[in-house]
Structure formats: C-alpha cells, structure tokens
Design an enzyme around this catalytic site. Structure first.
Site, PDB file in Angstrom:
ATOM      1  N   PRO A  71       0.816  -1.216   0.000  1.00 45.20           N
ATOM      2  CA  PRO A  71       0.000   0.000   0.000  1.00 45.20           C
ATOM      3  C   PRO A  71       0.853   1.270   0.000  1.00 45.20           C
ATOM      4  CG  PRO A  71      -0.915  -1.600   1.516  1.00 45.20           C
ATOM      5  CD  PRO A  71       0.400  -2.160   1.038  1.00 45.20           C
ATOM      6  N   CYS A  72       0.439   2.198  -0.840  1.00 45.01           N
ATOM      7  CA  CYS A  72       1.229   3.420  -1.019  1.00 45.01           C
ATOM      8  C   CYS A  72       0.791   4.569  -0.119  1.00 45.01           C
ATOM      9  CB  CYS A  72       1.180   3.863  -2.474  1.00 45.01           C
ATOM     10  SG  CYS A  72      -0.472   4.279  -3.045  1.00 45.01           S
TER      11      CYS A  72
END
Length: 190
Positions: A71-72
């Site tokens: 996840p960014c």
C-alpha cells in the site's frame, strides 16, 4: 517459474508477470473490489481475500518470485505521510514473506513519494531489511536502532540469506504507456 503476488490490486503487475511466463500460485489481497477483478482475470481459486498479517505463507509452497505493490498511502504525497507510523505500511509483511519463503527474487513497486528526503532513513531501512530478510527487528527495538545495526553488515562477508537489491524510479510513459505515472521499482535477487 512460480510467483506469489502480494498486495495484488487489480492484477496489472501479475498480468505482466504472467505474460513473461510466470505461473501464479496465489494472490494475497485485502480489497474486495480488487479481489473481484483478480477472480475475473485469473483462476479464482488462487485469490486469497485476507489481511496479509494473517496469511500463512508456507501454505503456498516454494516460489521463485514474490511480487506486488505494498500500500502506497503511508508514502503518498496525497496522504498523511506517516510511513512506519501508518498501520497500512505493509513493507514488514513483504519482508516476512521473503524471509519465510526465500524466493529466488522479488519485485515491488510503490509511489515516487517513497523516495522523499523525509523518508530517506526509513527507505534505507526497507532496502536493508529486503537485503538481509532474516535479520528480524528484535522485540522492543526501535527500527532506527535496527537500521544502525543493519548498516554495519558487510554484504560480501555475510553468510546468511541475502539479496542484491536495486531500485529505480521509472515513468510508465517511457515504456509506451499513454500516462505519466512515476513508480519506484525495487528488485532483489538471491
């Protein structure tokens, strides 16, 4: 060659690996809509709609490659930029997968924001943890103290599990994609 996809999203990286000749043994993805896309485009039985923190990596057997996009949000310019303080930072889970499965290689992608100066120590920590995945963060130790330890390891002399890790910032438009999309790619070979 067999691959395990973590944080698979809708399967773009997985499709590219499939076209390159990889056989997927599992997709581990938490997002319901992304899992629907994965089931529509790959064998539905391979999709594990689960929180990765509860996933048993040993259930997939031997793999040659681990791939995915952690996840960014913890590193995105549009987010709160909390990195390691964000519960969505899943790089530790990616490292756990590498430690437990010891693949021949891995490839992860993330947002350009990961390379910001404010994250430089933590990014170095991620790279060193990927380089030496069996050097687990001891209970009660802060990641910064662990980073100091990891910095002292002599790569050529280290006899444990290790990966040659490289990273690059790439723009999709430079590869024929009609969109300017900069992503950090991190690749490691055992």
């Amino acid at each position: 060659m067999k691959s395990l996809e973590l944080f698979s999203g809708c399967g773009g990286l997985a499709k590219g690996l499939e076209l390159a000749g990889f056989d997927h043994c599992a997709f581990v993805e938490f997002n319901k809509r992304a899992c629907e896309s994965l089931r529509a485009n790959f064998a539905p039985s391979l999709v594990h709609e689960v929180d990765i923190r509860a996933f048993d990596f040993n259930s997939v057997g031997n793999v040659d490659l681990i791939a995915g996009g952690p996840p960014c949000q913890p590193f995105s310019l549009g987010g709160l930029s909390r990195a390691y303080e964000d519960s969505r930072d899943m790089f530790p889970q990616a490292i756990r997968a590498i430690h437990e499965l010891t693949p021949r290689g891995f490839i992860f992608e993330n947002v350009k924001g990961l390379l910001r100066k404010s994250f430089s120590d933590y990014f170095e920590y991620i790279v060193l943890r990927l380089t030496f995945p069996e050097r687990i963060l001891p209970a009660g130790m802060d990641w910064r103290a662990h980073l100091a330890e990891l910095r002292t390891i002599d790569f050529p002399a280290y006899a444990g599990l290790k990966y040659d890790v490289q990273y690059r910032l790439l723009n999709a438009v430079d590869y024929g994609v009609p969109q300017s999309r900069e992503r950090v790619f991190i690749v490691g070979l055992r």
